[in-house]
Motif scaffolding. Structure first.
Motif, short mmCIF file in Angstrom:
data_model
loop_
_atom_site.label_atom_id
_atom_site.label_comp_id
_atom_site.label_asym_id
_atom_site.label_seq_id
_atom_site.Cartn_x
_atom_site.Cartn_y
_atom_site.Cartn_z
N ALA A 83 100.72 -51.58 47.29
CA ALA A 83 100.54 -50.77 48.48
C ALA A 83 101.40 -49.51 48.42
N VAL A 84 102.66 -49.65 47.98
CA VAL A 84 103.56 -48.50 47.91
C VAL A 84 103.06 -47.50 46.87
N MET A 85 102.66 -47.99 45.70
CA MET A 85 102.20 -47.10 44.65
C MET A 85 100.91 -46.36 45.05
N LEU A 86 99.98 -47.07 45.72
CA LEU A 86 98.74 -46.43 46.15
C LEU A 86 99.00 -45.37 47.21
N GLU A 87 99.97 -45.63 48.08
CA GLU A 87 100.31 -44.64 49.09
C GLU A 87 100.90 -43.39 48.44
N GLN A 88 101.79 -43.59 47.41
CA GLN A 88 102.35 -42.45 46.71
C GLN A 88 101.28 -41.66 45.98
N ALA A 89 100.30 -42.38 45.42
CA ALA A 89 99.20 -41.70 44.72
C ALA A 89 98.39 -40.85 45.69
N SER A 90 98.20 -41.35 46.90
CA SER A 90 97.42 -40.59 47.88
C SER A 90 98.12 -39.28 48.23
N TYR A 91 99.47 -39.30 48.32
CA TYR A 91 100.18 -38.07 48.64
C TYR A 91 100.06 -37.05 47.51
N CYS A 92 99.99 -37.55 46.27
CA CYS A 92 99.80 -36.63 45.14
C CYS A 92 98.44 -35.94 45.22
#
Length: 637
Positions: free
Chosen positions: A34-43
């Motif tokens: 969940a944390v990694m996918l959220e960071q990817a979305s911000y990118c």
């Protein structure tokens, strides 16, 4: 290592590659993913140009993983961020998915009010499958039930309200005997009432001009209704879902103020909002202790995609300014839907043809309520829906006025004098119809007025439980579907300064079937100038019924008839079967003489103007066509 590499890519403004790095290091552990996918979305949102679709998609994936890790607050946060991406798109499925899950998750954390607000946005989910709609609706009602309170929703889209179907029906000077009368074009009624409506001063005026002269200046553009009489609103409700929906307690939202200066149009919110008391406050009169109007309530069930036209009514009980503000209904007991009419293109039925200045949309829903007035009720007894051409019927017009105030100076105009002829009050049919029309019966049938307007006797006055029964004669002149229109004018004395008179409008449809078709061939006599030979052909055009031919008569006293055949040879079977034809030959003689004036006015004996066409009892009486009502109908031909 993966995190370090992603940070290096971000430092070099390579956000798209950094998003891919975050995606690759998503593990099987839900919280880490969940944390990694959220960071990817911000990118994705930082790329140039921004990749908003991927941004929203990865936020939704991240929210699902947060929910699987029991991090409901983080799941709500990411889903709410995703809403900004999909709100302005036509991707209805993903929008419904996001709002529905936000609502469910708010309910899990005990924020039921916010949960209901989000679930409301998925109720108009007609694009979803039937199974998905059932899930959405079931969870929505469960969440509403858990709140333990009733929710009022302005702009609820279940059901959908078709504002173009809005029609307002009310009675002012003009009253209607039935719904069929309401649907008639105003121009038809006005053409009938031109000879009945009185005039002011020396110029001729219709009721519209009269009302503008009688109303106070600031109410000249107002609709006028009467206390105690209903204002009706027709409105179409449509179910946007594939599943059946039950709607209860459908009623109007109204205001009635006795303060004549309070004519401001209320402003209401057009977006979805929640409340518990707002629309209920409108449905209160200004008089304390009791309501100043009565509302009807309707319950209905709409099947999947079904439309229904609903009639709602409001009946004011006192004078003032009545405003129809909107409509409210109850959905599953706990949700009250509210729709305001501030943008409604209202169509007032009785205003058709009225020339007004530019009206605001709410003007058709605002009324000046005047004091209670007498209202005439009318019906016609024994009026058939179907009859044969040439058929003659005895009818009775019944008029009632339940008010304590009397009405007087009654007048009536009928659209088709060829079909309907008013009798006289002295006519009392003591013999069974149709024997009462035969010669030898002492019936007091007075010839009706020839004027197009029939005036009731001056001493006729109706009030209380008193009723008036007036004879009418109906004759089906020609085959086809015939529309009959009756307008009855009446006056009220010392009741209202605004309305001095009213009209009752009645409309009926008759289906006239073909019966006997006749044709004549007339040949002058070679030997006598005053005589002609006539061949009469009769054909039964009816599909199933037979007819007995009773007599042959001439209208007036000019022509005498002499049969050239025996009666029993003209129609041996005594009945003319469907499709059957017969021919008959006879002589007609002109009995006028150019001699003395006394001889010109002499009546020809009945035996010469009326001839039997049946070989039955010699004592059988012939029909009297010289007097009313048959003579009146002959004059209308």
């Amino acid at each position: 290592c993966g995190l370090w590499w992603a940070e290096m890519l971000k430092a070099g403004d390579q956000y798209k590659e950094a998003a891919s790095a975050y995606f690759r290091i998503c593990g099987e552990e839900p919280l880490h993913a969940a944390v990694m996918l959220e960071q990817a979305s911000y990118c994705f949102v930082l790329t140039k140009p921004a990749m908003l679709n991927k941004y929203g998609f990865h936020l939704v994936l991240s929210g699902d993983h947060y929910k699987n890790s029991d991090q409901v607050s983080h799941a709500i946060r990411t889903y709410r961020s995703a809403i900004s991406v999909y709100e302005s798109t036509t991707w209805s499925h993903i929008k419904d998915h996001v709002h529905f899950h936000i609502g469910r998750w708010y309910a899990l954390v005990g924020m039921h009010d916010v949960a209901v607000r989000n679930m409301l946005k998925v109720l108009d989910c007609g694009n979803q499958s039937k199974a998905t709609q059932e899930i959405f609706l079931r969870d929505f009602f469960e969440i509403v039930k858990k709140t333990g309170m009733k929710h009022e929703v302005v702009g609820l889209q279940l059901p959908f309200i078709n504002m173009s179907s809005l029609q307002v029906i009310y009675e002012d000077h003009r009253t209607y005997a039935s719904q069929a009368s309401v649907l008639v074009q105003e121009s038809i009624w006005q053409s009938l009432e031109d000879d009945i409506i009185p005039s002011l001063n020396s110029g001729k005026s219709n009721w519209l001009e009269l009302q503008s002269k009688l109303l106070p200046k600031k109410y000249k553009e107002s609709n006028v209704c009467v206390a105690g009489e209903s204002v009706k609103v027709d409105l179409e409700f449509r179910n946007p879902l594939l599943i059946s929906t039950s709607i209860t307690n459908v009623s109007l939202i109204c205001e009635l103020t006795s303060n004549s200066d309070d004519l401001k149009v209320d402003k209401h919110p057009s977006s979805i909002s929640l409340g518990t008391e707002s629309s209920a406050e409108h449905n209160q009169g200004t008089t304390s202790g009791f309501s100043s109007f009565t509302l009807s309530e309707v319950d209905l069930t709409l099947g999947g995609g079904e439309k229904k036209l609903v009639r709602l009514t409001v009946t004011p009980s006192e004078e003032g300014i009545l405003k129809i503000v909107g409509v409210r209904w109850r959905l599953s007991g706990s949700v009250v839907g509210v729709h305001y009419f501030q943008s409604a293109p209202g169509k007032a039925k009785t205003n058709k043809g009225r020339r007004k200045n530019k009206l605001t949309p709410t003007d058709a829903l605002k009324f000046l309520v005047i004091k209670s007035l007498p209202r005439l009720l009318g019906s016609i007894d024994h009026l058939p829906e179907k009859l044969y051409a040439g058929d003659l019927r005895y009818l009775v017009l019944e008029l009632k006025n339940k008010s304590e105030f009397p009405i007087k100076n009654l007048k009536m105009k009928i659209s088709h004098p060829r079909f309907v002829n008013p009798g006289n009050h002295e006519e009392e049919v003591t013999t069974e119809f149709p024997d009462c029309l035969k010669k030898g019966h002492e019936q007091n049938f007075v010839k009706s007025e020839t004027s197009s307007v029939f005036s009731f006797p001056k001493d006729v006055s109706l009030q209380g439980d008193k009723s008036l029964r007036w004879p009418l004669w109906l004759r089906a002149a020609i085959p086809g579907t015939i529309s009959l229109y009756f307008t009855i004018y009446y006056e009220m004395e010392n009741v209202s300064s605004i309305m001095k008179y009213r009209t009752l409008r009645m409309h009926y449809n008759l289906k006239v079937l073909p019966s006997l078709e006749t044709s004549f061939e007339i040949t002058p006599s070679p030997s006598k100038l005053q005589e002609c030979l006539v061949r009469m052909d009769i054909l039964n055009r009816a599909n199933s019924d037979s007819f007995q031919i009773h007599q042959l008569s001439t209208v007036g006293c000019r022509w005498g008839i002499s049969l050239l055949e025996r009666v029993d040879t003209i129609l041996p079977s005594k009945s003319l079967l469907p499709g059957q034809a017969l021919s008959c030959h006879f002589m007609i003689k002109d009995n006028r003489r150019s001699a003395t004036e006394e001889e010109k006015t002499m009546s020809i004996p009945p035996s010469q103007t009326d001839v039997k066409l049946f070989a039955q009892d010699d004592d059988e009486k012939l029909f009297d066509i010289v007097n009313s009502p048959l003579a009146s109908f002959h004059e209308s031909e």
